[in-house]
Scaffold this motif. Structure first.
Motif, short mmCIF file in Angstrom:
data_model
loop_
_atom_site.label_atom_id
_atom_site.label_comp_id
_atom_site.label_asym_id
_atom_site.label_seq_id
_atom_site.Cartn_x
_atom_site.Cartn_y
_atom_site.Cartn_z
N GLU A 56 0.36 -1.50 0.04
CA GLU A 56 0.32 0.24 0.11
C GLU A 56 0.80 1.53 -0.20
O GLU A 56 1.72 1.47 0.30
CB GLU A 56 -0.92 0.10 1.01
CG GLU A 56 -1.85 -0.90 1.05
CD GLU A 56 -2.86 -0.86 2.31
OE1 GLU A 56 -4.34 -1.08 2.15
OE2 GLU A 56 -2.59 -0.59 3.52
N ILE A 57 0.50 1.96 -0.47
CA ILE A 57 1.72 3.35 -1.02
C ILE A 57 -0.03 4.10 0.34
O ILE A 57 -0.93 4.85 -0.28
CB ILE A 57 1.23 3.88 -2.21
CG1 ILE A 57 1.80 2.73 -2.99
CG2 ILE A 57 2.13 4.80 -2.44
CD1 ILE A 57 3.58 2.75 -2.55
N ILE A 58 1.45 5.05 1.23
CA ILE A 58 0.05 6.12 1.96
C ILE A 58 0.43 7.45 2.23
O ILE A 58 2.59 7.22 2.61
CB ILE A 58 -0.54 5.06 3.09
CG1 ILE A 58 0.90 4.37 4.49
CG2 ILE A 58 -1.49 3.99 2.72
CD1 ILE A 58 0.79 3.97 5.57
N LYS A 59 0.96 7.76 3.08
CA LYS A 59 0.95 9.58 3.95
C LYS A 59 1.83 8.71 5.16
O LYS A 59 1.02 7.69 5.69
CB LYS A 59 0.63 10.32 3.61
CG LYS A 59 0.04 10.38 2.05
CD LYS A 59 -0.53 11.81 2.14
CE LYS A 59 -1.25 12.51 0.52
NZ LYS A 59 -2.25 13.70 0.92
N PRO A 60 3.14 9.69 5.21
CA PRO A 60 3.14 8.90 6.28
C PRO A 60 2.38 9.27 8.05
O PRO A 60 1.51 8.40 8.84
CB PRO A 60 4.66 10.01 7.25
CG PRO A 60 5.27 10.32 5.74
CD PRO A 60 3.25 9.98 4.75
#
Length: 583
Positions: free
Chosen positions: A190-194
């Protein structure tokens, strides 16, 4: 057997000596007859030319130690950039490296019993590469057997929130507008923001580290066998064989995408393999732009898969634009192996676009020359040379441009300019004109009011107020140009470079503009040249007029109209007297 060999060699020699063969492939005569000069285009030198034995290109070792003259030097940067700016073949690096790992393990098992050279050497290098790749992936907690796809967060998908588009740029460093994190999930990474991470989550990977790794190992694989043999072509053949054995099995042993793509990439990566002297400079910023000039640039785009949204909407596509090296990198690699003379009258006029970074090339070349000189222990940049291999000293750079050379060149340029100026004795006068006389005249309002409302539209697309006003101003300014050309004889036969002539052509030729044309009493439209054998196909290009009671012929010249076929001979407007050429 010896007789057959001799016969084949004789036929090959006869073929190479044939006059027409040497005309088509002049590099054969250049090599066989040891000619002193071979002239070719920059594109041919970069892509390859055939010398009767092999294909030779800008990066080939066979070109080593020749003296090379590059004419119109500053215009060759654009040629090299266009050659390098190829569409990036590998768009999904995780899938590529995942297949490479799977195929590599199986191939190593089959190769362990083969003792015929160069199989043992290939097996050793492949095993070392795969071990390094596996260890690095384990260290970064990346498992390509678990998943190879980047995906959007499941919660984000279930709530109907769009993933959007995220750009990442790599030159010296990977830069993005916002930091992105990869997190291992059941359905992929998954690509997520910190700021969306739970505090106890440990299975996270920085997207910049991940993409750097993918790029690094794809590059290493392509260069793994480049020095396996003395011949670049022979090494390339082994790369092709190896990639076929690694990737084709999953495609029923038929040509696969990666199997045919990766060998071609090695051609672009070769020029920078012979610059180990700059390795230390790439790690610091002592000589700026060194890393980017050698390793090129990358632009990554992460976006949601829009093609298969009905079946696989969670997958994130990876788009990649890639320069494997730069025009400066190619030039520096060439100059490190050859004595290169760059011939140009304007190369010292520094420009931001389509021009070599001459300062960096000269600085890097000077550093390489010092690194290859065993008597020099400290570079001009202040760094010290340590643990240099003896191979560096076997190929010294014969000449590096000095400050005195630059001063001598500038003096020569000034002398040439003074000599030309004294011969020409020309004086250039520049006048800035707004061409608003027609616009400010009382006729302009009637002229525009007589046109239908849709006159300034582009096809059926409605135009904004700004677009309509801009096109009206262009038309009035061009009419002012015609007015000046008709009044003053010195303006006839001149070129006028303008932004657009489409609405002037429409105003002069369309029936809906007849009433508007009548508002200008000094301009009359003459019968078209349809009866003229030479110009009958160009009635929308050459338009006869009467301006202030004087006959005139204007040529509305664009790139499109130059492709038209003439009935008798190609049109050359500059041969026709009394023509005002609007480009």
């Amino acid at each position: 057997m010896n007789e057959l060999t001799q016969a084949a060699k004789q036929r090959l020699d006869d073929f190479r000596r044939h006059a027409w063969i040497r005309r088509i492939l002049p590099a054969i005569a250049w090599r066989d007859e040891k000619q002193h000069l071979l002239i070719m285009t920059t594109q041919k030198l970069v892509s390859s030319f055939y010398d009767g034995r092999r294909k030779v290109r800008m990066s080939s070792k066979e070109l080593r130690n020749h003296i090379i003259f590059i004419d119109e030097f500053d215009y060759q940067a654009e040629v090299l950039q266009e050659y390098l700016a190829q569409a990036q073949w590998v768009q999904e690096p995780p899938e590529c490296l995942g297949q490479l790992l799977d195929g590599g393990r199986r191939l190593l098992q089959r190769m362990q019993h083969v003792a015929t050279e160069p199989a043992p050497m290939i097996r050793m290098r492949l095993a070392e590469f795969l071990e390094n790749l596996e260890n690095t992936l384990v260290e970064k907690d990346v498992d390509l057997t678990h998943a190879r796809s980047l995906v959007m967060p499941l919660q984000q998908y279930l709530t109907g929130e769009s993933f959007g588009e995220h750009y990442l740029f790599r030159s010296d460093h990977l830069v993005t507008s916002e930091r992105l994190i990869m997190r291992k999930a059941e359905h992929g990474y998954e690509i997520i923001k910190p700021n969306a991470l739970p505090q106890d989550n440990k299975s996270i990977i920085d997207i910049s580290d991940f993409l750097r790794l993918m790029e690094k190992f794809i590059r290493q694989f392509n260069l793994m066998l480049t020095d396996l043999t003395a011949s670049e072509d022979e090494a390339h053949e082994y790369i092709k064989k190896l990639t076929r054995l690694l990737f084709d099995p999953v495609n029923d042993y038929r040509p696969s995408y990666y199997g045919s793509t990766l060998p071609n990439m090695s051609r672009f990566l070769l020029p920078r393999t012979e610059l180990p002297e700059l390795r230390e400079l790439r790690k610091n910023n002592i000589l700026p732009n060194t890393h980017a000039s050698i390793f090129g640039l990358t632009n990554w785009l992460l976006k949601q898969n829009v093609v298969d949204t009905d079946i696989d909407p969670l997958r994130i596509q990876i788009k990649r634009a890639f320069l494997p090296t730069t025009a400066e990198g190619l030039l520096l690699s060439l100059a490190s192996r050859n004595l290169v003379f760059a011939l140009s009258a304007t190369s010292y006029i520094e420009r931001a676009c389509n021009h070599f970074d001459v300062r960096w090339v000269n600085s890097a070349l000077r550093y390489i020359a010092e690194a290859r000189n065993p008597a020099v222990t400290k570079s001009y940049l202040g760094t010290t040379f340590e643990n240099r291999p003896d191979s560096w000293f076997k190929e010294p750079i014969p000449y590096v441009q000095t400050d005195d050379d630059l001063q001598l060149q500038n003096t020569a340029i000034e002398e040439i300019n003074s000599s030309k100026e004294s011969i020409r004795k020309t004086q250039l006068n520049t006048e800035i004109h707004d061409f608003n006389k027609i616009k400010n005249s009382p006729h302009s309002a009637d002229l525009l009011a007589s046109l239908p409302p849709a006159f300034f539209q582009n096809d059926d697309e409605p135009s904004t107020d700004f677009e309509s006003e801009y096109r009206q101003n262009i038309l009035l300014k061009l009419l002012d140009v015609l007015d000046l050309a008709g009044k003053k004889p010195q303006h006839r036969g001149h070129l006028a470079f303008v932004n657009s002539i489409s609405y002037l052509r429409k105003w002069l030729t369309a029936a809906i503009a007849t009433q508007s044309r009548d508002c200008l009493t000094w301009l009359k439209l003459d019968p078209p040249l349809s009866d003229n054998l030479l110009l009958k196909n160009f009635t929308d290009v050459f338009i006869p007029l009467t301006i202030h009671n004087e006959p005139a012929l204007i040529c509305l010249l664009t790139a499109e109209c130059q492709k038209k076929r003439a009935s008798v001979m190609p049109i050359r407007p500059h041969l026709l007297p009394g023509v005002l050429l609007l480009c």
